[in-house]
Design a protein around this motif. Structure first.
Motif, PDB file in Angstrom:
ATOM      1  N   ARG A 100      29.581 -16.221 -16.158  1.00 24.03           N
ATOM      2  CA  ARG A 100      31.030 -16.120 -16.317  1.00 24.03           C
ATOM      3  C   ARG A 100      31.737 -15.720 -15.027  1.00 24.03           C
ATOM      4  NH1 ARG A 100      28.635 -14.272 -20.925  1.00 24.03           N
ATOM      5  NH2 ARG A 100      29.370 -15.150 -22.909  1.00 24.03           N
ATOM      6  N   LYS A 101      31.329 -14.583 -14.451  1.00 20.26           N
ATOM      7  CA  LYS A 101      32.059 -14.084 -13.288  1.00 20.26           C
ATOM      8  C   LYS A 101      31.129 -13.263 -12.402  1.00 20.26           C
ATOM      9  CE  LYS A 101      33.855 -10.157 -15.991  1.00 20.26           C
ATOM     10  NZ  LYS A 101      35.081  -9.476 -16.457  1.00 20.26           N
ATOM     11  N   PRO A 102      31.479 -13.152 -11.113  1.00 19.75           N
ATOM     12  CA  PRO A 102      30.614 -12.418 -10.184  1.00 19.75           C
ATOM     13  C   PRO A 102      30.678 -10.919 -10.431  1.00 19.75           C
ATOM     14  CG  PRO A 102      32.627 -13.110  -9.086  1.00 19.75           C
ATOM     15  CD  PRO A 102      32.655 -13.738 -10.452  1.00 19.75           C
ATOM     16  N   LEU A 103      29.688 -10.226  -9.889  1.00 19.28           N
ATOM     17  CA  LEU A 103      29.639  -8.773 -10.026  1.00 19.28           C
ATOM     18  C   LEU A 103      29.020  -8.174  -8.770  1.00 19.28           C
ATOM     19  CD1 LEU A 103      29.950  -6.190 -11.760  1.00 19.28           C
ATOM     20  CD2 LEU A 103      27.615  -6.610 -12.597  1.00 19.28           C
ATOM     21  N   LEU A 104      29.743  -7.256  -8.145  1.00 25.50           N
ATOM     22  CA  LEU A 104      29.228  -6.500  -7.006  1.00 25.50           C
ATOM     23  C   LEU A 104      28.694  -5.171  -7.516  1.00 25.50           C
ATOM     24  CD1 LEU A 104      28.910  -5.971  -3.929  1.00 25.50           C
ATOM     25  CD2 LEU A 104      31.224  -4.996  -3.997  1.00 25.50           C
ATOM     26  N   ARG A 152      31.468 -13.949   1.666  1.00 30.80           N
ATOM     27  CA  ARG A 152      32.777 -14.446   1.249  1.00 30.80           C
ATOM     28  C   ARG A 152      32.542 -15.350   0.046  1.00 30.80           C
ATOM     29  NH1 ARG A 152      35.477 -17.586   5.775  1.00 30.80           N
ATOM     30  NH2 ARG A 152      33.368 -18.430   6.042  1.00 30.80           N
ATOM     31  N   ILE A 153      33.287 -15.116  -1.021  1.00 32.82           N
ATOM     32  CA  ILE A 153      33.073 -15.884  -2.245  1.00 32.82           C
ATOM     33  C   ILE A 153      34.403 -16.405  -2.772  1.00 32.82           C
ATOM     34  CG2 ILE A 153      31.075 -14.449  -2.815  1.00 32.82           C
ATOM     35  CD1 ILE A 153      32.747 -13.199  -5.061  1.00 32.82           C
ATOM     36  N   GLY A 154      34.342 -17.452  -3.572  1.00 30.42           N
ATOM     37  CA  GLY A 154      35.560 -17.983  -4.166  1.00 30.42           C
ATOM     38  C   GLY A 154      35.274 -19.079  -5.172  1.00 30.42           C
ATOM     39  N   ARG A 155      36.103 -19.130  -6.203  1.00 35.95           N
ATOM     40  CA  ARG A 155      36.051 -20.241  -7.153  1.00 35.95           C
ATOM     41  C   ARG A 155      36.940 -21.352  -6.604  1.00 35.95           C
ATOM     42  NH1 ARG A 155      33.849 -18.865 -12.030  1.00 35.95           N
ATOM     43  NH2 ARG A 155      33.666 -16.638 -12.472  1.00 35.95           N
ATOM     44  N   GLN A 156      36.436 -22.550  -6.569  1.00 37.68           N
ATOM     45  CA  GLN A 156      37.255 -23.649  -6.090  1.00 37.68           C
ATOM     46  C   GLN A 156      36.865 -24.929  -6.802  1.00 37.68           C
ATOM     47  OE1 GLN A 156      35.683 -22.990  -1.931  1.00 37.68           O
ATOM     48  NE2 GLN A 156      35.697 -25.233  -1.968  1.00 37.68           N
ATOM     49  N   ARG A 157      37.844 -25.776  -6.991  1.00 36.00           N
ATOM     50  CA  ARG A 157      37.607 -27.025  -7.702  1.00 36.00           C
ATOM     51  C   ARG A 157      37.013 -28.087  -6.790  1.00 36.00           C
ATOM     52  NH1 ARG A 157      43.104 -27.685 -11.442  1.00 36.00           N
ATOM     53  NH2 ARG A 157      42.801 -25.779 -12.679  1.00 36.00           N
ATOM     54  N   PRO A 188      27.577 -16.400 -10.541  1.00 36.02           N
ATOM     55  CA  PRO A 188      27.286 -17.433 -11.541  1.00 36.02           C
ATOM     56  C   PRO A 188      27.209 -18.808 -10.881  1.00 36.02           C
ATOM     57  CG  PRO A 188      29.594 -16.810 -11.645  1.00 36.02           C
ATOM     58  CD  PRO A 188      28.956 -15.901 -10.630  1.00 36.02           C
ATOM     59  N   PRO A 189      26.763 -19.815 -11.610  1.00 38.85           N
ATOM     60  CA  PRO A 189      26.629 -21.153 -11.014  1.00 38.85           C
ATOM     61  C   PRO A 189      27.952 -21.694 -10.483  1.00 38.85           C
ATOM     62  CG  PRO A 189      25.500 -21.040 -13.129  1.00 38.85           C
ATOM     63  CD  PRO A 189      26.293 -19.783 -13.000  1.00 38.85           C
ATOM     64  N   GLN A 190      27.850 -22.435  -9.388  1.00 37.62           N
ATOM     65  CA  GLN A 190      28.946 -23.174  -8.768  1.00 37.62           C
ATOM     66  C   GLN A 190      30.053 -22.283  -8.214  1.00 37.62           C
ATOM     67  OE1 GLN A 190      30.049 -26.329 -11.606  1.00 37.62           O
ATOM     68  NE2 GLN A 190      28.695 -27.678 -10.448  1.00 37.62           N
ATOM     69  N   LEU A 191      29.760 -21.010  -8.009  1.00 36.85           N
ATOM     70  CA  LEU A 191      30.708 -20.153  -7.311  1.00 36.85           C
ATOM     71  C   LEU A 191      30.421 -20.284  -5.815  1.00 36.85           C
ATOM     72  CD1 LEU A 191      32.853 -17.782  -8.182  1.00 36.85           C
ATOM     73  CD2 LEU A 191      31.206 -16.396  -6.951  1.00 36.85           C
ATOM     74  N   ALA A 192      31.395 -20.744  -5.062  1.00 42.53           N
ATOM     75  CA  ALA A 192      31.187 -20.973  -3.635  1.00 42.53           C
ATOM     76  C   ALA A 192      30.977 -19.648  -2.915  1.00 42.53           C
ATOM     77  CB  ALA A 192      32.392 -21.704  -3.055  1.00 42.53           C
TER      78      ALA A 192
END
Length: 400
Positions: free
Chosen positions: A28-32, A152-157, A190-194
């Motif tokens: 679902r979402k990242p966690l530090l 550095r992380i980010g959700r992107q289409r 999670p999968p496909q999180l850049a």
């Protein structure tokens, strides 16, 4: 090692229970997680990994930039760049197959089913080293072992890639958050999180990765398993998916065409033969038992670089005499899964059912010889365990 408790809070998950993490963050979402493992000491040193990269039974890659261009080379490596040279990264795959402490570290993540656990990859990098902005198709925990790394992380289409590169580098990376990890810190993605990790000085990062088969792989595996079952039921040689045969139809009827008319087009395939082929396929049984057989055998296949050790010549004969003390434990390379009464080990269906004692061995990866569950093992099960000892799949520790 004991079986994981889904409701036990873990420092590894920032004080969350595995049940809470799986419900709120998994896929679902990242966690530090700061200090997921306080005072963490890596299972191997940088020099150890460099030595591993020299071996032809270890998968490794070297990644660097030359004149601003990404470069990659597959191991083994007789020589590596000097530690004083910046911007290079060494990746060593499946370290858990080659080192007990690395395997023990991976087993700390068994609150996720073993069927999903893949391997431990360890990277070492000099200042500025990394593999570029990319995304993975699977979940990953990134544990900082030595030094510091900026993530550095980010959700992107837009997941399009730069063309003509040896690596899968995102064409347009748009980070949304930046974290600097120090030893013991961990980042779940999670999968496909850049993401893009850049070493700040010499560093080591441990990646705990997970399997995520695509539909084509699953469909092909089911078809292969079904084909082997057809052969096994017909009494013909088959592969691991076919032995032993599962309940199902025996497709032994012959094609008949008493109504076939004389033809003026002998090269044309007859309609009746095509219909018979489709009818035969329609009789093949695709059910949960077949899925369990395929998945159990496929997911327990040892890694491509796994080589089991030769067992001790004076190992016990568990069928003849059960030890009063000691511990049986699965070799680090052994994969043991079960579903219902089917038991799967290292790509095979076990010749015995998944009894409570053998399920306990699978879940805990060890079984104390003196515990009550061990006393319930049948003679057939003890003979099976003895064979696993002889194969190097199981280890007996008399001092444990």
């Amino acid at each position: 090692m004991t079986s994981p408790n889904p409701n036990q809070p873990l420092d590894l998950l920032g004080g969350r229970t595995p049940a809470q993490f799986m419900k709120s963050h998994w896929q679902r979402k990242p966690l530090l997680i700061r200090q997921a493992i306080p005072g963490f000491k890596p299972p191997l040193g940088i020099a150890d990994l460099k030595r591993m990269a020299r071996r032809d039974d270890v998968a490794s890659r070297l990644i660097w930039r030359e004149d601003g261009q990404w470069q990659m080379e597959q191991g083994p490596f007789a020589r590596l760049p000097k530690a004083s040279e910046p911007d290079w990264t060494l990746l060593v795959q499946s370290v858990d197959l080659h080192h007990d402490a690395a395997a023990e570290l991976m087993h700390r993540f068994r609150f996720v089913p073993d069927a999903r656990l893949d391997d431990i990859m360890i990277s070492i990098a000099t200042d500025g080293g990394g593999v570029g902005p990319h995304f993975d198709s699977y979940d990953v925990f990134l544990l900082q072992a030595v030094g510091r790394r900026e993530w550095r992380i980010g959700r992107q289409r837009d997941l399009s890639l730069q063309p003509d590169l040896p690596l899968k580098i995102l064409r347009r990376f748009e980070p949304e958050a930046t974290y600097v990890l120090e030893p013991g810190d961990m980042l779940y993605l999670p999968p496909q999180l850049a993401h893009d990790g850049i070493a700040q000085g010499d560093c080591m990062t441990i990646s705990i990765g997970f399997r995520a088969p695509d539909q084509a792989t699953l469909a092909r595996g089911m078809l292969e398993a079904a084909a082997e079952q057809v052969l096994a039921r017909a009494g013909q040689p088959s592969g691991p998916y076919g032995e032993p045969a599962l309940p199902g139809p025996r497709l032994q009827g012959r094609y008949r065409d008493p109504s076939q008319a004389a033809t003026a087009h002998p090269a044309e395939l007859p309609d009746g033969l095509a219909a018979a082929a489709l009818d035969a396929v329609g009789r093949v049984r695709f059910d949960e038992a077949l899925a369990h057989r395929f998945l159990g055998c496929w997911l327990t296949e040892p890694g491509a670089t796994a080589v089991f050790d030769t067992p001790a010549a004076d190992g016990p004969d568990l069928a003849a005499e059960w030890p009063e003390t000691g511990m049986l434990r699965l070799d680090r390379r052994t994969r043991l899964l079960y579903r219902g009464r089917q038991l799967f080990i290292n790509g095979e269906t076990a010749p015995v059912s998944a009894s409570p004692a053998l399920r306990r061995l699978a879940d805990a990866r060890r079984l104390a010889c003196a515990e009550p569950a061990a006393r319930t093992l049948t003679e057939e099960e003890r003979e099976c365990l003895t064979q696993w000892l002889d194969d190097g799949w199981l280890v007996y520790d008399p001092e444990a």
